[in-house]
Design a protein around this motif. Sequence first.
Motif, PDB file in Angstrom:
ATOM      1  N   VAL A  30       2.859  -0.163  -6.177  1.00 25.44           N
ATOM      2  CA  VAL A  30       3.270   0.734  -7.262  1.00 25.44           C
ATOM      3  C   VAL A  30       3.807   2.027  -6.665  1.00 25.44           C
ATOM      4  O   VAL A  30       4.862   2.523  -7.071  1.00 25.44           O
ATOM      5  CB  VAL A  30       2.107   1.010  -8.243  1.00 25.44           C
ATOM      6  CG1 VAL A  30       2.488   2.097  -9.242  1.00 25.44           C
ATOM      7  CG2 VAL A  30       1.691  -0.261  -8.963  1.00 25.44           C
ATOM      8  N   ALA A  31       3.079   2.591  -5.689  1.00 23.54           N
ATOM      9  CA  ALA A  31       3.516   3.841  -5.055  1.00 23.54           C
ATOM     10  C   ALA A  31       4.904   3.673  -4.427  1.00 23.54           C
ATOM     11  O   ALA A  31       5.775   4.536  -4.597  1.00 23.54           O
ATOM     12  CB  ALA A  31       2.501   4.286  -4.011  1.00 23.54           C
ATOM     13  N   CYS A  32       5.120   2.580  -3.747  1.00 20.60           N
ATOM     14  CA  CYS A  32       6.435   2.340  -3.134  1.00 20.60           C
ATOM     15  C   CYS A  32       7.531   2.195  -4.190  1.00 20.60           C
ATOM     16  O   CYS A  32       8.672   2.599  -3.966  1.00 20.60           O
ATOM     17  CB  CYS A  32       6.389   1.095  -2.253  1.00 20.60           C
ATOM     18  SG  CYS A  32       5.441   1.317  -0.735  1.00 20.60           S
ATOM     19  N   SER A  33       7.194   1.631  -5.339  1.00 19.99           N
ATOM     20  CA  SER A  33       8.223   1.398  -6.364  1.00 19.99           C
ATOM     21  C   SER A  33       8.623   2.663  -7.110  1.00 19.99           C
ATOM     22  O   SER A  33       9.677   2.697  -7.724  1.00 19.99           O
ATOM     23  CB  SER A  33       7.757   0.330  -7.355  1.00 19.99           C
ATOM     24  OG  SER A  33       6.846   0.860  -8.278  1.00 19.99           O
ATOM     25  N   VAL A  34       7.788   3.712  -7.069  1.00 22.96           N
ATOM     26  CA  VAL A  34       8.146   4.934  -7.793  1.00 22.96           C
ATOM     27  C   VAL A  34       8.871   5.954  -6.919  1.00 22.96           C
ATOM     28  O   VAL A  34       9.463   6.899  -7.430  1.00 22.96           O
ATOM     29  CB  VAL A  34       6.928   5.607  -8.480  1.00 22.96           C
ATOM     30  CG1 VAL A  34       6.278   4.676  -9.460  1.00 22.96           C
ATOM     31  CG2 VAL A  34       5.933   6.142  -7.485  1.00 22.96           C
ATOM     32  N   VAL A  35       8.820   5.756  -5.601  1.00 21.81           N
ATOM     33  CA  VAL A  35       9.486   6.688  -4.695  1.00 21.81           C
ATOM     34  C   VAL A  35      10.982   6.709  -5.007  1.00 21.81           C
ATOM     35  O   VAL A  35      11.622   5.679  -5.172  1.00 21.81           O
ATOM     36  CB  VAL A  35       9.224   6.297  -3.229  1.00 21.81           C
ATOM     37  CG1 VAL A  35      10.072   7.124  -2.268  1.00 21.81           C
ATOM     38  CG2 VAL A  35       7.760   6.470  -2.896  1.00 21.81           C
ATOM     39  N   ASN A  36      11.505   7.877  -5.110  1.00 21.24           N
ATOM     40  CA  ASN A  36      12.925   8.129  -5.377  1.00 21.24           C
ATOM     41  C   ASN A  36      13.392   7.682  -6.754  1.00 21.24           C
ATOM     42  O   ASN A  36      14.588   7.627  -7.003  1.00 21.24           O
ATOM     43  CB  ASN A  36      13.809   7.520  -4.279  1.00 21.24           C
ATOM     44  CG  ASN A  36      13.574   8.187  -2.942  1.00 21.24           C
ATOM     45  OD1 ASN A  36      13.392   9.403  -2.882  1.00 21.24           O
ATOM     46  ND2 ASN A  36      13.549   7.406  -1.886  1.00 21.24           N
ATOM     47  N   ARG A  37      12.486   7.327  -7.657  1.00 21.61           N
ATOM     48  CA  ARG A  37      12.875   7.130  -9.053  1.00 21.61           C
ATOM     49  C   ARG A  37      13.204   8.524  -9.590  1.00 21.61           C
ATOM     50  O   ARG A  37      12.676   9.527  -9.094  1.00 21.61           O
ATOM     51  CB  ARG A  37      11.742   6.515  -9.879  1.00 21.61           C
ATOM     52  CG  ARG A  37      11.241   5.162  -9.423  1.00 21.61           C
ATOM     53  CD  ARG A  37      12.208   4.056  -9.616  1.00 21.61           C
ATOM     54  NE  ARG A  37      12.519   3.878 -11.024  1.00 21.61           N
ATOM     55  CZ  ARG A  37      13.400   3.027 -11.487  1.00 21.61           C
ATOM     56  NH1 ARG A  37      14.060   2.273 -10.657  1.00 21.61           N
ATOM     57  NH2 ARG A  37      13.633   2.919 -12.762  1.00 21.61           N
ATOM     58  N   PRO A  38      14.039   8.654 -10.601  1.00 25.39           N
ATOM     59  CA  PRO A  38      14.384   9.993 -11.105  1.00 25.39           C
ATOM     60  C   PRO A  38      13.161  10.803 -11.538  1.00 25.39           C
ATOM     61  O   PRO A  38      13.162  12.021 -11.444  1.00 25.39           O
ATOM     62  CB  PRO A  38      15.290   9.697 -12.303  1.00 25.39           C
ATOM     63  CG  PRO A  38      15.815   8.327 -12.069  1.00 25.39           C
ATOM     64  CD  PRO A  38      14.764   7.597 -11.284  1.00 25.39           C
ATOM     65  N   TRP A  39      12.115  10.128 -11.959  1.00 28.04           N
ATOM     66  CA  TRP A  39      10.922  10.820 -12.453  1.00 28.04           C
ATOM     67  C   TRP A  39       9.772  10.801 -11.452  1.00 28.04           C
ATOM     68  O   TRP A  39       8.716  11.356 -11.693  1.00 28.04           O
ATOM     69  CB  TRP A  39      10.449  10.176 -13.758  1.00 28.04           C
ATOM     70  CG  TRP A  39      10.416   8.673 -13.714  1.00 28.04           C
ATOM     71  CD1 TRP A  39      11.400   7.832 -14.137  1.00 28.04           C
ATOM     72  CD2 TRP A  39       9.380   7.849 -13.193  1.00 28.04           C
ATOM     73  NE1 TRP A  39      11.041   6.521 -13.914  1.00 28.04           N
ATOM     74  CE2 TRP A  39       9.792   6.512 -13.338  1.00 28.04           C
ATOM     75  CE3 TRP A  39       8.115   8.090 -12.614  1.00 28.04           C
ATOM     76  CZ2 TRP A  39       9.009   5.430 -12.932  1.00 28.04           C
ATOM     77  CZ3 TRP A  39       7.356   7.013 -12.211  1.00 28.04           C
ATOM     78  CH2 TRP A  39       7.800   5.713 -12.378  1.00 28.04           C
ATOM     79  N   GLY A  40       9.950  10.160 -10.292  1.00 28.98           N
ATOM     80  CA  GLY A  40       8.865  10.002  -9.329  1.00 28.98           C
ATOM     81  C   GLY A  40       8.961  10.936  -8.145  1.00 28.98           C
ATOM     82  O   GLY A  40       9.970  11.622  -7.945  1.00 28.98           O
ATOM     83  N   PRO A  41       7.914  10.965  -7.317  1.00 26.12           N
ATOM     84  CA  PRO A  41       7.935  11.787  -6.103  1.00 26.12           C
ATOM     85  C   PRO A  41       8.859  11.176  -5.046  1.00 26.12           C
ATOM     86  O   PRO A  41       9.316  10.042  -5.201  1.00 26.12           O
ATOM     87  CB  PRO A  41       6.474  11.764  -5.633  1.00 26.12           C
ATOM     88  CG  PRO A  41       5.938  10.490  -6.170  1.00 26.12           C
ATOM     89  CD  PRO A  41       6.666  10.233  -7.466  1.00 26.12           C
ATOM     90  N   ASN A  42       9.094  11.912  -3.986  1.00 26.96           N
ATOM     91  CA  ASN A  42      10.037  11.458  -2.965  1.00 26.96           C
ATOM     92  C   ASN A  42       9.374  10.795  -1.753  1.00 26.96           C
ATOM     93  O   ASN A  42      10.071  10.401  -0.828  1.00 26.96           O
ATOM     94  CB  ASN A  42      10.911  12.624  -2.497  1.00 26.96           C
ATOM     95  CG  ASN A  42      11.840  13.092  -3.592  1.00 26.96           C
ATOM     96  OD1 ASN A  42      12.378  12.267  -4.343  1.00 26.96           O
ATOM     97  ND2 ASN A  42      12.015  14.387  -3.725  1.00 26.96           N
ATOM     98  N   ASP A  43       8.047  10.713  -1.760  1.00 29.54           N
ATOM     99  CA  ASP A  43       7.385  10.081  -0.613  1.00 29.54           C
ATOM    100  C   ASP A  43       6.189   9.260  -1.084  1.00 29.54           C
ATOM    101  O   ASP A  43       5.578   9.554  -2.114  1.00 29.54           O
ATOM    102  CB  ASP A  43       6.965  11.124   0.437  1.00 29.54           C
ATOM    103  CG  ASP A  43       5.983  12.126  -0.114  1.00 29.54           C
ATOM    104  OD1 ASP A  43       4.770  11.915   0.063  1.00 29.54           O
ATOM    105  OD2 ASP A  43       6.426  13.109  -0.739  1.00 29.54           O
ATOM    106  N   VAL A  44       5.867   8.219  -0.327  1.00 31.47           N
ATOM    107  CA  VAL A  44       4.809   7.274  -0.701  1.00 31.47           C
ATOM    108  C   VAL A  44       3.442   7.955  -0.806  1.00 31.47           C
ATOM    109  O   VAL A  44       2.730   7.713  -1.774  1.00 31.47           O
ATOM    110  CB  VAL A  44       4.783   6.063   0.255  1.00 31.47           C
ATOM    111  CG1 VAL A  44       3.599   5.161  -0.031  1.00 31.47           C
ATOM    112  CG2 VAL A  44       6.095   5.287   0.137  1.00 31.47           C
ATOM    113  N   PRO A  45       3.033   8.812   0.143  1.00 35.34           N
ATOM    114  CA  PRO A  45       1.713   9.443  -0.008  1.00 35.34           C
ATOM    115  C   PRO A  45       1.558  10.238  -1.309  1.00 35.34           C
ATOM    116  O   PRO A  45       0.516  10.192  -1.956  1.00 35.34           O
ATOM    117  CB  PRO A  45       1.580  10.336   1.225  1.00 35.34           C
ATOM    118  CG  PRO A  45       2.463   9.705   2.249  1.00 35.34           C
ATOM    119  CD  PRO A  45       3.623   9.147   1.450  1.00 35.34           C
ATOM    120  N   SER A  46       2.600  10.925  -1.729  1.00 31.56           N
ATOM    121  CA  SER A  46       2.537  11.668  -2.998  1.00 31.56           C
ATOM    122  C   SER A  46       2.458  10.704  -4.185  1.00 31.56           C
ATOM    123  O   SER A  46       1.784  10.985  -5.157  1.00 31.56           O
ATOM    124  CB  SER A  46       3.772  12.565  -3.170  1.00 31.56           C
ATOM    125  OG  SER A  46       3.776  13.546  -2.166  1.00 31.56           O
TER     126      SER A  46
END
Length: 172
Positions: free
Chosen positions: A155-171
Motif C-alpha cells: 500500500v505504501a509503495c502504491s501511494v508514493v507519487n500519487r497526487p494526494w500521497g507522500p513522495n517517499d515510501v517511509p512517509s
Amino acid sequence: MFVGGTSRSGTHAMAKLVGAHPAYRYIYREVRFHADQGSIPDLLAGDTTMDEFLAQMRGHWWKRERPGDRVGGLHGIIDEEPFERLLAEFERAYGDDPWEASRRLIRGILDPVAERSGKPSWIEQSTRNVARGPVLLKLFPGMKLIHTYRDGREVACSVVNRPWGPNDVPSA
C-alpha cells in the motif's frame, strides 16, 4: 453488496470484478454518504445533525474535486432534481423511522443505477464500508460485504507519487 478496505487495497478492482456478474451493477464512484465520517451511521448514532449531514450531501458528497482534475461525487450517478427530491423525502421521514428513511435514501440513489443497466442489484466500494459493516448490515440484513486487504508495504509503495500521497515510501 459492499466492498471495503484500506485505500489502495484493491476495493475498486474487486468491485469491478463482481460488477461483471449479471446480478450486480458496479457503482463506479465511491458514494461515501453511507460510510464516511458525518454520514448516515453517524446521523443514526446522533454523532452528527441532520443539517450537517444534508450540507455534506449537497457539498462534498455531491461533487468533489480531486487531484489531477478528476471530479467525483453523486452528481455523476443521479441528476440534481431526483437527488433533491430524495433528500426532502429523507428529511421528512427520518423522524418517524430513521433506519427505514436511511435505507430508502441509499436505495433511492443506487437502485436506479442498477435498473438502468438491467441488473437487479449493485456493488459499491467506499473504503470505509468494512468499518461501517454493523450499521450497513442492520440497514440491509441480506447484504454481503467483501473486505479487501493488502500488505501495508505494498500500500505504501502504491501511494508514493500519487497526487494526494507522500513522495517517499517511509512517509507513506
